[in-house]
Design an enzyme around this catalytic site. Structure first.
Site, mmCIF file in Angstrom:
data_model
loop_
_atom_site.group_PDB
_atom_site.id
_atom_site.type_symbol
_atom_site.label_atom_id
_atom_site.label_comp_id
_atom_site.label_asym_id
_atom_site.label_seq_id
_atom_site.Cartn_x
_atom_site.Cartn_y
_atom_site.Cartn_z
ATOM 1 N N SER A 1 0.909 -1.234 0.063
ATOM 2 C CA SER A 1 0.177 0.012 0.024
ATOM 3 C C SER A 1 0.880 1.228 0.145
ATOM 4 O O SER A 1 2.121 1.018 0.473
ATOM 5 C CB SER A 1 -0.669 0.241 1.286
ATOM 6 O OG SER A 1 -0.308 0.400 2.318
ATOM 7 N N ASP A 2 0.255 2.438 -0.362
ATOM 8 C CA ASP A 2 0.939 3.791 -0.252
ATOM 9 C C ASP A 2 0.797 3.776 1.297
ATOM 10 O O ASP A 2 -0.126 3.387 1.981
ATOM 11 C CB ASP A 2 0.373 4.646 -0.986
ATOM 12 C CG ASP A 2 1.636 5.681 -1.456
ATOM 13 O OD1 ASP A 2 2.296 5.922 -0.515
ATOM 14 O OD2 ASP A 2 1.465 6.727 -2.406
ATOM 15 N N TRP A 3 1.449 5.089 1.655
ATOM 16 C CA TRP A 3 1.505 5.616 3.037
ATOM 17 C C TRP A 3 0.068 5.609 3.783
ATOM 18 O O TRP A 3 -0.620 6.309 3.222
ATOM 19 C CB TRP A 3 1.978 6.753 3.045
ATOM 20 C CG TRP A 3 2.456 7.544 4.278
ATOM 21 C CD1 TRP A 3 1.616 8.324 5.102
ATOM 22 C CD2 TRP A 3 3.758 7.534 5.123
ATOM 23 N NE1 TRP A 3 2.099 8.834 6.386
ATOM 24 C CE2 TRP A 3 3.570 8.304 6.219
ATOM 25 C CE3 TRP A 3 4.813 6.759 5.172
ATOM 26 C CZ2 TRP A 3 4.525 8.561 7.225
ATOM 27 C CZ3 TRP A 3 5.803 6.940 5.769
ATOM 28 C CH2 TRP A 3 5.495 7.988 7.092
#
Ligand SMILES: *[C@@H]1O[C@H](CO)[C@@H](O)[C@H](O)[C@H]1NC(C)=O
Ligand SMILES: *[C@@H]1O[C@H](CO)[C@@H](O)[C@H](O)[C@H]1NC(C)=O
Ligand SMILES: *[C@@H]1O[C@H](CO)[C@@H](O)[C@H](O)[C@H]1NC(C)=O
Ligand SMILES: *[C@@H]1O[C@H](CO)[C@@H](O)[C@H](O)[C@H]1NC(C)=O
Ligand SMILES: *[C@@H]1O[C@H](CO)[C@@H](O)[C@H](O)[C@H]1NC(C)=O
Ligand SMILES: *[C@@H]1O[C@H](CO)[C@@H](O)[C@H](O)[C@H]1NC(C)=O
Ligand SMILES: *[C@@H]1O[C@H](CO)[C@@H](O)[C@H](O)[C@H]1NC(C)=O
Length: 786
Positions: free
Chosen positions: A313-315
């Protein structure tokens, strides 16, 4: 190098993008979905909590002494996350409090130490994999090479440069025991306001496909056996560039056919090139968060694009399914949705709530153990494939450290700038400026490597000489964060024009609202023979780069106009990540060089181009709008299509096109100091069928007066189609290098598959009919029979 369809076309079953580069399967490894026997055995031996640990990625500040990670590792914290949670990965910039940036050996020590603790303290001794946003070289690593931003790499139209830069990135990162880069960035942006525009290769799906594949090959190559390779992560899957307002993280409005035809192709190509990981986007597309979309994460990514690697996932993106998108009731359900839908590893990234929720979810039957096993298997296989098990601790005495940031690597960065700088205007042929006498160098970007570099350069937000570089309000003096690497524009001019009398006055600040030295700059311009103005944008990344008006700041426009008018002859050098609209600047300066964000190595190449030592060959990888409200133009959208549909002369590539098209300069524009003359296009046949491809050839001649590189671009226009055809679409390009008087035949394949598109209801389609092929000022027609 030409990208042939050999490898990639097989993946192009449904979409309208020509196949890229000749990469043979022997040149790269690809991830597989079958686990190796030892990986399966290891997976089987883990407890549920240990498995979930592998799915969790934490920020470096969770294990450092203070929150800005400047005082070293907190061993107690590492032991805690190792023993209690078995966290599988850490990410982000680490620093120290004396030099501010860790060098490659510093990172190697850091990651070695984390892994030593994991080996010492955990039962299964599974090392972590460390990730950095090495989006333009491993720019966070002090001694590593910093390359131009993605947009400038796009302007080179040269996949060999992109591959080479990424090879260096992989070498320097792996030396530092950082085996994962969150790159390349393959978003196609629809709106020029988007502050992440500069991270991408431009607005064209085919160009982005070719360069994206080249980047993956450069980073990964034969990763299973080559210890100088690291994992790529294609981002941001998918639709992020479709932000409706242009503001960062605003949700994307992208009709499904446009998503599939413009934004997906580069992912398809990069997956075919072996990409080991994919990062999810923050966006909701048409209201559907990507991370909780079964269609995007499973049907499209796994089944249609055939992705077999690992998804990160992104942040905080998992939590955002609740916190940002409100698609579920609470964080517990956000984690369930994230993991059930398709994310393998969650960049949580600062707590273990994810782990707690996921444990509970498995116990409550909301997430099956099979799902967990599938996700953990991918993480463990990735670690094995990239040598993390084999070599968790790198040799700190290795000779490799001496090669990080070598002169040879800097040369690749210099060449990338040389081939990206794009000459947009050259009135009275003021360039090249060859008779060095009195030169005035003015403007806020002319003596600051930070403004040359932009965001994602040394720091997330970038750096500059005025405001310092420390986030979080920490005190610090401005050190030379480029440790002597590269040159500012002013320094480049001084080196390339050693006999000129050079006056330097910044004149104003980056916003044009500082006036103390304004008159001095105008006076310097007046008394010089030639004025060079360095101006553009402040450095920024992501949301911090928000603007509400695409124009350059009014004060800066006034400044450029004032010095331009006072000059005998002038060159404006733009250091900017977005095509900031220029109002009447083009009337007041003679020449305009778009330098994008070339990075610290920008000074010398720009000076070489001004002096005529390098013939400019960059071409715009996107549309440069004329006025702020033209910020939604993409060249393929077909502005004024009714008028221009078949108007070939509209496609002149030789400079700005002016008012009628609402663009200042078009995709593919870029002047040379030489005239390249094109023969008529020769088609191998006027009939294209599904089974028989045809070729288009032109002879290109450099009529002088300079040797030079030149990109030949092939566009096609479909005359009619049930879904309004693109105004034109790039289907081939090749960068050639011709001496004065030299000719070259350039041949492009044209295949029926290039014209696949998606219908309004999301179905793949191919429709026959008449087409025009456009190469420079030449055109010819053919018919596709399906
Ligand atoms: C180190 O980490 C431990 C455990 O998380 C924490 O209790 C302690 O305050 C940290 N020490 C420092 C100096 O940051
Ligand atoms: C810098 O870090 C070291 C530990 O690496 C610590 O002993 C020292 O106090 C720190 N200095 C400052 C000014 O924070
Ligand atoms: C790991 O254990 C070895 C042997 O006990 C010890 O020498 C070393 O310092 C430990 N490493 C760390 C980082 O704690
Ligand atoms: C600041 O200016 C000095 C002197 O020109 C230069 O050497 C240095 O690279 C600059 N630093 C940045 C961050 O631009
Ligand atoms: C100049 O503009 C910047 C950005 O808008 C602003 O932060 C700053 O306060 C302005 N300075 C002056 C002197 O107006
Ligand atoms: C292009 O170059 C060729 C060979 O020099 C010449 O015969 C032809 O006339 C040139 N065409 C144009 C349009 O200048
Ligand atoms: C190509 O087709 C268009 C539209 O029918 C026509 O206007 C044009 O003259 C044709 N061009 C050539 C080179 O035949």
């Amino acid at each position: 190098m030409r990208i042939s369809t050999a490898v990639l076309i097989c993946a192009l079953s449904t979409l309208a993008v020509a196949g890229p580069v000749e990469y043979h399967q022997s040149k790269f490894d690809t991830p597989t979905d079958k686990l190796d026997h030892d990986v399966q055995k290891l997976l089987d031996s883990l407890s549920l909590q240990e498995k979930i640990g592998q799915l969790s990625q934490l920020n470096i500040n969770t294990i450092s002494i203070d929150s800005w990670s400047m005082n070293g590792l907190n061993k107690t914290a590492v032991e805690y996350y190792a023993e209690t949670w078995g966290i599988g990965s850490f990410l982000n910039q680490a620093q120290d409090n004396t030099t501010w940036l860790l060098d490659s050996k510093g990172y190697a020590k850091l990651v070695n130490e984390i892994n030593e603790i994991y080996l010492n303290k955990t039962k299964h001794k599974i090392p972590i994999i460390y990730g950095l946003d090495s989006v333009r070289g491993a720019h966070y690593i002090k001694d590593a090479t910093i390359f131009p931003a993605g947009i400038a790499q796009g302007a080179t139209f040269n996949p060999s440069i992109v591959e080479e830069a990424n090879k260096i990135t992989a070498f320097e990162s792996s030396t530092a025991n950082v085996k994962w880069s969150f790159s390349p960035i393959l978003d196609i942006s629809f709106n020029k306001l988007w502050p992440r525009l500069y991270e991408n290769f431009g607005e064209d799906p085919y160009l982005t496909s070719v360069l994206g594949a080249a980047a993956v090959i450069g980073l990964q190559g034969k990763f299973k056996t080559d210890d100088t390779k690291i994992a790529a992560s294609l981002k941001h899957y998918i639709g992020y560039g479709g932000t409706r307002t242009g503001q960062d993280k605003d949700n994307a409005w992208v009709p499904i056919n446009y998503l599939l035809d413009y934004q997906v192709p580069a992912y398809r190509a990069a997956i075919a090139a072996g990409a080991a990981t994919v990062m999810t986007s923050y966006s909701a597309v048409n209201g559907q968060p990507v991370s909780s979309s079964k269609y995007l994460m499973d049907t499209l990514l796994r089944k249609e694009l055939g992705f077999k690697g690992m998804v990160v996932s992104d942040w905080q993106e998992g939590y955002y399914i609740q916190q940002h998108h409100y698609a579920v009731k609470d964080l517990y359900n956000a984690v369930i949705a994230e993991i059930n839908t398709g994310t393998d590893m969650s960049m949580t990234p600062t707590d273990t709530d994810f782990n707690v929720f996921l444990l509970k979810a498995v116990k409550e039957g909301k997430v099956s153990i099979d799902t967990i096993n599938e996700r953990v298997g991918r993480v463990l296989q990735l670690k094995k494939d990239f040598g993390v098990f084999k070599q968790p601790i790198v040799d700190l005495e290795s000779k490799r450290f001496e090669q990080v940031g070598s002169a040879a690597s800097a040369e690749v960065a210099l060449n990338a700038v040389r081939e990206s700088v794009t000459l947009l205007q050259n009135r009275f042929n003021v360039l090249p400026y060859k008779s060095p006498k009195k030169i005035a160098v003015v403007g806020p970007s002319s003596n600051d490597k930070g403004f040359q570099c932009g965001g994602w350069c040394r720091r997330w937000q970038g750096v500059d000489n005025k405001s310092g570089f420390l986030e979080g309000g920490a005190a610090g003096t401005v050190a030379d964060l480029f440790v002597g690497k590269g040159h500012t524009l002013k320094e480049g001019i001084e080196i390339i024009f050693p006999n000129a009398e050079i006056t330097f006055v910044e004149g104003t600040n980056i916003y044009g609202n500082e006036t103390t030295d304004w008159a001095k700059a105008v006076a310097a311009a007046k008394s010089a023979d030639f004025t060079i103005i360095g101006a553009g944008e402040h450095h920024y990344a992501e949301r911090v780069g928000r603007i509400d008006n695409l124009d350059l700041p009014q004060g800066l426009i006034n400044f450029i106009n004032d010095v331009g008018k006072a000059s005998k002859a002038s060159a404006l050098v733009l250091f900017e990540g977005r095509p900031r609209t220029l109002q009447d600047i083009p009337n007041n300066v003679d020449s305009i060089l778009m330098a994008y964000l070339p990075g610290p190595y920008g000074g010398i190449p720009v000076a070489e181009i001004i002096a005529g030592k390098v013939n400019p060959s960059g071409r715009l990888p996107l549309t440069y709008p004329l006025a702020p409200n033209d910020n939604n133009h993409n060249y393929w959208r077909g502005h004024d299509q009714t008028y221009n549909q078949y108007a070939v002369d509209h496609n002149s590539y030789d400079g700005p096109d002016g008012v009628q098209n609402h663009v200042f300069a078009e995709f593919g524009d870029g002047l040379s100091y030489s005239t390249f003359n094109y023969s008529d296009i020769s088609l191998s046949s006027k009939k294209l069928t599904k089974n028989r491809k045809i070729t288009a050839s032109v002879t290109v001649t450099n009529q002088g007066p300079y040797d030079g590189k030149h990109t030949v671009l092939l566009f096609t226009q479909q005359h009619w189609r049930s879904i309004e055809p693109e105004f034109k679409l790039l289907k081939g390009f090749e960068k050639i290098d011709l001496k004065v008087g030299q000719s070259k035949v350039v041949t492009f394949p044209i295949e029926a598959d290039f014209f696949r598109f998606t219908t309004f209801d999301g179905k793949p389609a191919l429709e026959g009919g008449d087409f025009t092929v456009l190469i420079q000022d030449k055109a010819t027609n053919f018919t596709l029979i399906v």
